[in-house]
Design a protein around this motif. Sequence first.
Motif, PDB file in Angstrom:
ATOM      1  N   LYS A  62       0.828  -1.199   0.000  1.00  0.00           N
ATOM      2  CA  LYS A  62       0.000   0.000   0.000  1.00  0.00           C
ATOM      3  C   LYS A  62       0.869   1.258   0.000  1.00  0.00           C
ATOM      4  O   LYS A  62       1.944   1.280   0.600  1.00  0.00           O
ATOM      5  N   PRO A  63       0.404   2.337  -0.662  1.00  0.00           N
ATOM      6  CA  PRO A  63       1.256   3.516  -0.868  1.00  0.00           C
ATOM      7  C   PRO A  63       1.680   4.243   0.399  1.00  0.00           C
ATOM      8  O   PRO A  63       2.716   4.896   0.406  1.00  0.00           O
ATOM      9  N   LEU A  64       0.905   4.161   1.470  1.00  0.00           N
ATOM     10  CA  LEU A  64       1.275   4.875   2.697  1.00  0.00           C
ATOM     11  C   LEU A  64       1.879   3.955   3.764  1.00  0.00           C
ATOM     12  O   LEU A  64       2.016   4.348   4.919  1.00  0.00           O
ATOM     13  N   ALA A  65       2.248   2.737   3.355  1.00  0.00           N
ATOM     14  CA  ALA A  65       2.950   1.851   4.289  1.00  0.00           C
ATOM     15  C   ALA A  65       4.254   2.532   4.710  1.00  0.00           C
ATOM     16  O   ALA A  65       4.950   3.124   3.897  1.00  0.00           O
ATOM     17  N   GLY A  66       4.558   2.483   6.007  1.00  0.00           N
ATOM     18  CA  GLY A  66       5.764   3.138   6.510  1.00  0.00           C
ATOM     19  C   GLY A  66       5.549   4.580   6.909  1.00  0.00           C
ATOM     20  O   GLY A  66       6.473   5.242   7.391  1.00  0.00           O
ATOM     21  N   THR A  67       4.334   5.092   6.708  1.00  0.00           N
ATOM     22  CA  THR A  67       3.992   6.458   7.123  1.00  0.00           C
ATOM     23  C   THR A  67       3.070   6.402   8.342  1.00  0.00           C
ATOM     24  O   THR A  67       2.070   5.696   8.331  1.00  0.00           O
ATOM     25  N   SER A  68       3.446   7.145   9.369  1.00  0.00           N
ATOM     26  CA  SER A  68       2.655   7.195  10.602  1.00  0.00           C
ATOM     27  C   SER A  68       1.909   8.524  10.668  1.00  0.00           C
ATOM     28  O   SER A  68       2.499   9.578  10.392  1.00  0.00           O
ATOM     29  N   VAL A  69       0.631   8.474  11.015  1.00  0.00           N
ATOM     30  CA  VAL A  69      -0.168   9.705  11.068  1.00  0.00           C
ATOM     31  C   VAL A  69      -0.793   9.884  12.450  1.00  0.00           C
ATOM     32  O   VAL A  69      -1.065   8.924  13.163  1.00  0.00           O
ATOM     33  N   ALA A  70      -0.985  11.151  12.805  1.00  0.00           N
ATOM     34  CA  ALA A  70      -1.755  11.510  13.998  1.00  0.00           C
ATOM     35  C   ALA A  70      -2.607  12.714  13.615  1.00  0.00           C
ATOM     36  O   ALA A  70      -2.112  13.661  12.994  1.00  0.00           O
ATOM     37  N   ILE A  71      -3.880  12.663  13.962  1.00  0.00           N
ATOM     38  CA  ILE A  71      -4.812  13.702  13.519  1.00  0.00           C
ATOM     39  C   ILE A  71      -5.534  14.341  14.707  1.00  0.00           C
ATOM     40  O   ILE A  71      -6.065  13.644  15.573  1.00  0.00           O
ATOM     41  N   ALA A  72      -5.537  15.667  14.718  1.00  0.00           N
ATOM     42  CA  ALA A  72      -6.347  16.439  15.648  1.00  0.00           C
ATOM     43  C   ALA A  72      -7.551  16.952  14.860  1.00  0.00           C
ATOM     44  O   ALA A  72      -7.399  17.752  13.928  1.00  0.00           O
TER      45      ALA A  72
ATOM     46  N   LEU B 191      -1.218   7.972  17.131  1.00  0.00           N
ATOM     47  CA  LEU B 191      -2.139   8.219  18.236  1.00  0.00           C
ATOM     48  C   LEU B 191      -3.554   8.001  17.733  1.00  0.00           C
ATOM     49  O   LEU B 191      -3.830   8.165  16.543  1.00  0.00           O
ATOM     50  N   LYS B 192      -4.455   7.660  18.636  1.00  0.00           N
ATOM     51  CA  LYS B 192      -5.863   7.624  18.274  1.00  0.00           C
ATOM     52  C   LYS B 192      -6.286   9.050  17.907  1.00  0.00           C
ATOM     53  O   LYS B 192      -5.872  10.019  18.548  1.00  0.00           O
ATOM     54  N   THR B 193      -7.073   9.190  16.843  1.00  0.00           N
ATOM     55  CA  THR B 193      -7.502  10.526  16.416  1.00  0.00           C
ATOM     56  C   THR B 193      -8.188  11.251  17.565  1.00  0.00           C
ATOM     57  O   THR B 193      -9.097  10.730  18.204  1.00  0.00           O
ATOM     58  N   THR B 194      -7.724  12.468  17.815  1.00  0.00           N
ATOM     59  CA  THR B 194      -8.196  13.262  18.947  1.00  0.00           C
ATOM     60  C   THR B 194      -9.176  14.325  18.487  1.00  0.00           C
ATOM     61  O   THR B 194      -8.879  15.087  17.566  1.00  0.00           O
TER      62      THR B 194
ATOM     63  N   GLY C 104     -12.076  14.724  10.234  1.00  0.00           N
ATOM     64  CA  GLY C 104     -10.830  14.176  10.764  1.00  0.00           C
ATOM     65  C   GLY C 104     -10.921  12.684  11.030  1.00  0.00           C
ATOM     66  O   GLY C 104      -9.987  11.927  10.761  1.00  0.00           O
ATOM     67  N   LEU C 105     -12.068  12.245  11.526  1.00  0.00           N
ATOM     68  CA  LEU C 105     -12.277  10.825  11.814  1.00  0.00           C
ATOM     69  C   LEU C 105     -12.342  10.013  10.523  1.00  0.00           C
ATOM     70  O   LEU C 105     -11.741   8.929  10.418  1.00  0.00           O
ATOM     71  N   ASN C 106     -13.045  10.539   9.526  1.00  0.00           N
ATOM     72  CA  ASN C 106     -13.137   9.846   8.239  1.00  0.00           C
ATOM     73  C   ASN C 106     -11.788   9.802   7.524  1.00  0.00           C
ATOM     74  O   ASN C 106     -11.426   8.795   6.907  1.00  0.00           O
ATOM     75  N   LEU C 107     -11.053  10.909   7.596  1.00  0.00           N
ATOM     76  CA  LEU C 107      -9.743  10.969   6.951  1.00  0.00           C
ATOM     77  C   LEU C 107      -8.804   9.927   7.548  1.00  0.00           C
ATOM     78  O   LEU C 107      -8.034   9.280   6.831  1.00  0.00           O
ATOM     79  N   THR C 108      -8.868   9.742   8.854  1.00  0.00           N
ATOM     80  CA  THR C 108      -8.051   8.719   9.511  1.00  0.00           C
ATOM     81  C   THR C 108      -8.317   7.353   8.898  1.00  0.00           C
ATOM     82  O   THR C 108      -7.389   6.613   8.535  1.00  0.00           O
ATOM     83  N   ASP C 109      -9.597   7.000   8.759  1.00  0.00           N
ATOM     84  CA  ASP C 109      -9.970   5.697   8.207  1.00  0.00           C
ATOM     85  C   ASP C 109      -9.450   5.524   6.783  1.00  0.00           C
ATOM     86  O   ASP C 109      -8.957   4.443   6.412  1.00  0.00           O
ATOM     87  N   GLU C 110      -9.551   6.576   5.981  1.00  0.00           N
ATOM     88  CA  GLU C 110      -9.104   6.493   4.585  1.00  0.00           C
ATOM     89  C   GLU C 110      -7.590   6.323   4.491  1.00  0.00           C
ATOM     90  O   GLU C 110      -7.087   5.527   3.686  1.00  0.00           O
TER      91      GLU C 110
END
Length: 208
Positions: free
Chosen positions: A110-120, A150-153, A134-140
């Motif tokens: 997958k294209p974002l493998a190796g990328t870590s994200v955290a969303i406020a 981190l869990k999306t805050t 923000g919650l939907n973007l996390t899932d995508e």
Amino acid sequence: DNDELRRVPDEEKEEKALIIYASQTGTSKMFAKSLSKSLGGETCCVVRNMKSIGIKDLAMHKRVYIISSTFGYGRPPRDGELLYSQVQLEAMRCKENLEDLSIDDEEVEKPLAGTSVAIAALGSSAFRDFAKFGLNLTDELVSLGASTALKTTTVDAKNGKSEQKQMFQKWESAIVQMEKERQMKKERTMLPTTRRQPSKMIPSSKAA
């Protein structure tokens, strides 16, 4: 464009953290600048408006921190519309391609493998679709192979800007702590593994 589906090898990803904001009123931009300052500024991170970001930009970074409001009925702010539509399209494409290839370890491809994200995810719980973008973007992003640092805050503005700022600062502090721990771990791995040879003892006096 099949380039969108190619994973960037970890050794080719940027070391600087990528901070992205999408704002309707300016609050997300203000918070993004605050996070950047807390992380050490331009030497440690890059701040970008989401409207200038594509999926390849996300894939090029090991760590991505996103600060975004929700507009209308769970939709992205104007600055986030283009990226979100690209992410949704790419997620569908990626799923179809992986099914065609019948890859066993699909996460690696997958294209974002190796990328870590955290969303406020900013918003107000006075509205039905509170922080929905923000919650939907996390899932995508996760569907494209990203991991979540981190869990999306959710950062709620219902009780005023002051309380919202305090909520954001808690999230910011968690990010700063993660970055400090990452840097300490990196420095430990760079330490020389060979031990120094003990210095020879110098006799205090010689026999006459």
